[in-house]
Design a protein around this motif. Structure first.
Motif, mmCIF file in Angstrom:
data_model
loop_
_atom_site.group_PDB
_atom_site.id
_atom_site.type_symbol
_atom_site.label_atom_id
_atom_site.label_comp_id
_atom_site.label_asym_id
_atom_site.label_seq_id
_atom_site.Cartn_x
_atom_site.Cartn_y
_atom_site.Cartn_z
ATOM 1 N N ASP A 336 0.757 -1.364 0.005
ATOM 2 C CA ASP A 336 0.316 -0.113 0.159
ATOM 3 C C ASP A 336 0.931 1.307 -0.004
ATOM 4 O O ASP A 336 0.577 2.113 -0.882
ATOM 5 C CB ASP A 336 -1.008 0.630 1.366
ATOM 6 N N SER A 362 -4.138 1.179 -4.368
ATOM 7 C CA SER A 362 -4.156 1.547 -2.347
ATOM 8 C C SER A 362 -5.143 1.837 -2.352
ATOM 9 O O SER A 362 -5.728 1.779 -2.617
ATOM 10 C CB SER A 362 -2.768 2.797 -2.456
ATOM 11 N N SER A 363 -4.997 1.653 -0.683
ATOM 12 C CA SER A 363 -5.897 2.144 -0.016
ATOM 13 C C SER A 363 -5.964 3.636 0.876
ATOM 14 O O SER A 363 -6.631 4.469 1.473
ATOM 15 C CB SER A 363 -6.028 1.352 1.393
#
Length: 975
Positions: A336, A362-363
């Motif tokens: 991430d 990604s977050s």
């Protein structure tokens, strides 16, 4: 050097003999020397027998544990360890198998004597070797047994070989060939070049073939792969595959390259004169003449930090996939963080779409990504975090990076060179927004789904609570609105608001409209201001519509409608198109908010009256409500509405609305009449459009309304209107007097009589059949009829007549009756009651002879009426009304058809009478026949009561009597 993938460490040195080959078993090293001996080395800290669980090469000095002299008569050419079977496979004079760790002999392949190269298939337990111009294949059959499978001929001595599935890749002469392991068919691949050929199997089952300083990837059938090729710094002598790297033995050093395209150089290990490379479980062994070095991989975490710091994000991500499964949380966090930094790097270098792909992987919260676009206006919500929070977290996971890598950290904002031209900046902004569009659209589905789930849960909860009686909440209409703090809906609001602005800034108006038409969470205030400033009227309308702001939407449409010269609507430029837009918008609102529909339909009613009336009718808006609203706010459009409604569906308009329309027409006609009279230009036979409509509308009103309208009519004009109204009041004589003596239009009087007569036929009213006699009286007594009209017209409204035709007696009844009855010459019973009959009974119109003191009688019109309507006029009564001077010849058109019809009726009646008499005689004759009945009794007849034969019976003395003759009894049925 890009980064340190391996650490080089010397494991042993000073081997008493030159090392020709090497193998590893667990943590031990097996060295084959030039004197035919086998030396076993173990870590200095481990002098005990090899534990079965410890199978790693250790990073510490190795010492001699055992030396086996005379292990082979000749120097070992190559050596390999089979981990699953604990075999040591060695090639010297022939190929031998020994059991580890005790080195007990297992098998010696006699046919392999003289072999120069071999390949072992660990999975299947197959051995192949090259001996002179032949290739032999053996299979381990368990225990000490090796079974020969095949032997094939090849064109020349095999220089290198490797298994590729069930086939074998060979390097023969200067060609690479694929040998079919089943039938021995050879297929050429490509030339091997000048350098010694190399055949290296890959973990995926594919092959890496060497051609000078180039490594080419092929599949198991020898077909080239599209992944490209590895370009070494020099032609390698050997290559091993370890983890995700290809390690080549070059003359001056060992070169490490990545197996990911474009196969970049990773590291150079400076070891000269390396003789062999061996892949072990967790290390690569580099064998020199009398020493062995171990190339131990640097911990993955450290490599990831190095690669990230040097902007090699792809390599860093590939290394993350090699982290142990038990570190899945750490791996996800590292991936991430790398995706975020990779996206930052790409965005700052102008690769906007690639950057958004990394952000998607990604977050990263969308608020942090949107902070790259400071010109976008976003809603301020409580749950929004600080813009740099996610990226600080990325740095935290990569905190083990060196100071150099930290210095290379780029700020998370679009870098703009001050020397860029305005055109370049504009281009960058457009490309960045296009990439943002794709990013937000991909993120939108999941976010909207979560927000909708929250709303559904809220609605269900409120419904349950309301059912329990604790509290009640009005149901929301239209699309969902944000009413309480909710992270999912706040995020959805931010996303949709940003997406709407981004789509419009990049010119994707259609996509923006589709967004607003579907379920969305756009912030109304921000979106409204943005759309208004940029004149996106269609999008603004959809925004209002989606949030049930119908008043604002219709106000905007009306504003655009009042500016016909401005290009305000994308849907078109014409006035009628804009009006149609209002109508289309109002259609769904007819059932929910009819007052709003009426308020904003006035402009459309002026330009598109038919479509607007259709809107009112299709929307089931009460006509009385529409009429009242128009009467108050748009009186000029009231008549238009009622006319179109009447034309569209005459049965749907009530009598009150019809009377309302007549009153409007009458007001217009009276105003027109007053203007013409003031100018002395009034003519009774002049018709304006309003007067034509009035005359047509008067036919449908009722008698009660006729009285009201009569009071509004002038006494010296508008006689035709007055005549129609008098007819509604059943004042037929007055109406006919107007047609004849005021308007001088006998044809209208005759048409009036036809209407009354035909109406009487449908209502079975006999009084209306005398209407033609009334017209005859008016023709024959003009002055007296005029005086009677003037006298009675004054009281006709105050004293309306009763229903039905009012019998008028304008003349005194004569005492004498007509001696001859015309009815005697007329036909059957139905003809006898016909209005054209000549009944000898006393007539309602019996009276004096026609008087001529008031002026000339209208004899021509009278004769014409008699000749045209002879079948509708009572002949006897009509003859009584005619003056004595009337010539019989002039009555011929009247009397001829009348007498002909009467004679024909009399004749027909006579025939009918004869037929009925004949029919009566037939019936009587039939009747007499049925009165006589003959009963025949024989000896076989049975009594219906006692079921005995009638022919035999006993007398009182007991004698049997037989009836031999038939008896006929005639029974008279007396009436």
């Amino acid at each position: 050097m890009v980064h340190s993938a391996y650490d080089s460490r010397e494991l042993l040195k000073g081997c008493p003999a030159k090392i020709h080959c090497v193998g590893s078993h667990g943590s031990k090293l097996l060295l084959g020397c030039n004197d035919g001996s086998l030396h076993i080395y173990a870590p200095d800290s481990d002098r005990q027998p090899l534990p079965s669980s410890d199978r790693r090469i250790r990073q510490e000095p190795y010492v001699v544990e055992k030396a086996v002299k005379g292990f082979s008569k000749k120097p070992l050419v190559s050596m390999e360890v089979s981990p699953s079977r604990d075999f040591l496979i060695s090639l010297s004079e022939s190929i031998a198998f020994h059991r580890l760790p005790g080195l007990e002999p297992v098998a010696n392949i006699g046919k392999s004597k003289g072999a120069n190269v071999y390949a072992w298939d660990e999975r299947r337990g197959f051995l192949c070797f090259g001996r002179q111009k032949r290739v032999g294949i053996f299979r381990h059959d368990g225990g000490r047994e090796f079974v020969e499978v095949k032997e094939f001929s090849v064109p020349d001595v095999v220089k290198s070989m490797a298994w590729c599935g069930e086939n074998i890749c060979l390097a023969v002469r200067r060609e690479y060939m694929i040998l079919n392991g089943t039938n021995g068919v050879l297929s050429e691949v490509f030339p091997s070049g000048v350098a010694p050929p190399l055949v290296i199997p890959l973990p995926t089952g594919e092959l890496l073939l060497g051609k000078d300083n180039i490594g080419v990837f092929v599949d198991q059938n020898g077909k080239l792969l599209k992944d490209g090729r590895i370009c070494w710094s020099d032609a390698p002598a050997s290559v091993v595959i370890h983890m995700q790297y290809a390690i080549a033995r070059l003359p001056r050093y060992v070169e490490v390259r990545s197996l990911r395209p474009p196969y970049p150089l990773v590291q150079t290990v400076h070891l000269r004169d390396v003789r062999h490379l061996l892949q072990s479980n967790d290390a690569v062994l580099a064998v020199l003449e009398n020493s062995v070095y171990g190339l131990f991989p640097v911990p993955l975490g450290a490599q990831i930090v190095q690669l990230t710091g040097s902007a090699n994000f792809e390599e860093a991500l590939s290394l993350c996939k090699l982290l142990p499964p038990e570190d899945s949380t750490l791996r996800a966090a590292k991936e991430d963080a790398i995706h975020i930094r990779y996206g930052m790097h790409l965005f700052n270098n102008g690769s906007y779409e690639e950057a958004m792909e990394q952000f998607l992987a990604s977050s990263a919260d969308i608020t942090h990504v949107l902070s790259l676009y400071p010109f976008l206006v976003l809603p301020k919500v409580i749950s929004a975090s600080e813009p740099d929070k996610m990226f600080d977290l990325a740095s935290e996971y990569l905190s083990r990076a060196s100071s150099d890598a930290s210095d290379e950290m780029e700020p998370f904002s679009p870098s703009q060179d001050s020397e860029k031209s305005s055109l370049e900046i504009k281009k960058m902004s457009h490309n960045a927004l296009m990439a943002l569009n794709k990013y937000l659209q991909k993120k939108r589905f999941g976010i909207i789904e979560k927000a909708t789930a929250e709303v559904t849960e809220e609605v269900v909860s409120d419904a349950v609570t309301s059912y329990d009686g604790n509290r009640s909440k009005p149901s929301s209409k239209g699309r969902i609105r944000i009413q309480i703090n909710s992270s999912a809906r706040e995020t959805a609001s931010i996303l949709d608001t940003a997406l709407l602005q981004s789509l419009l800034l990049t010119g994707l108006t259609t996509a923006a409209l589709e967004l607003l038409k579907s379920l969305n969470y756009c912030d109304v205030k921000i979106s409204e201001e943005f759309l208004s400033q940029r004149n996106h009227h269609m999008a603004l309308l959809e925004l209002y519509k989606g949030n049930d702001m119908h008043h604002e939407a219709l106000k905007l449409l009306t504003q655009l409608l009042e500016e016909p010269n401005a290009d305000n609507l994308e849907s078109g430029h014409g006035h009628d198109i804009k009006s149609q837009a209002i109508i289309d918008y109002l259609k769904p609102l007819c059932s929910t908010d009819p007052m709003l529909v009426l308020e904003f339909s006035l402009h459309a009613l002026e330009s598109c009256p038919a479509e607007t009336i259709g809107l009112f009718l299709s929307g089931n808006i009460p006509p009385d409500l529409v009429n009242s609203y128009l009467k108050q706010h748009a009186p000029k459009l009231q008549a238009t509405y009622l006319e179109l409604m009447l034309a569209t569906n005459e049965g749907s308009i009530s009598s009150n609305l019809q009377n309302e329309l007549v009153q409007i027409y009458l007001s217009e006609v009276l105003e027109w009449y007053a203007n013409l009279k003031a100018q002395n230009k009034w003519e009774e036979k002049e018709y304006s459009p309003a007067r034509k409509k009035l005359l047509e509308a008067l036919e449908g009103i009722s008698g009660n309304n006729a009285e009201i309208l009569l009071k509004r009519l002038p006494s010296d004009a508008l006689y035709e209107e007055r005549a129609i109204l008098l007819g509604k009041l059943n004042q037929h004589q007055l109406a006919l007097s107007l047609y004849v003596h005021k308007l001088h239009m006998p044809h209208l009087a005759l048409a009036y009589c036809d209407r009354v007569y035909e109406a009487g036929l449908y209502t079975l009213s006999k009084s209306n059949t005398s209407i033609y006699l009334t017209l005859l009286q008016i023709y024959l007594n003009p002055r007296k009829a005029t005086k009677e009209f003037e006298r009675r017209s004054e009281n006709v409204v105050a004293q309306p007549s009763a229903t039905g035709f009012q019998k008028l007696h304008l003349f005194k009844t004569k005492g004498n009756r007509v001696s001859k009855k015309i009815a005697e010459i007329e036909g059957a019973e139905d003809i006898r009651s016909s209005p054209s009959g000549t009944d000898s009974g006393r007539s309602d119109y019996d009276g004096d002879e026609p008087q001529e003191d008031g002026g000339p009688i209208m004899l021509d019109e009278t004769l014409d009426l008699l000749s045209r309507k002879w079948d509708r006029i009572n002949g006897a009564q009509a003859l009584k009304l005619l003056p004595r001077e009337t010539k019989l010849q002039n009555l011929l058109p009247f009397l001829e058809p009348l007498l002909k019809k009467s004679s024909e009726g009399c004749r027909n009646f006579s025939v009918i009478k004869s037929l009925r008499h004949s029919e009566n005689l037939q019936v009587k004759d039939e009747f007499y026949k049925h009165r006589r009945t003959v009963v025949k009794i024989t000896s076989d007849s049975m009594c219906s009561l006692c079921n005995k034969r009638i022919g035999k019976y006993k007398s009182s003395k007991g004698d049997t009597i037989e009836e031999t003759e038939s008896v006929s009894i005639s029974l008279s049925l007396l009436t």
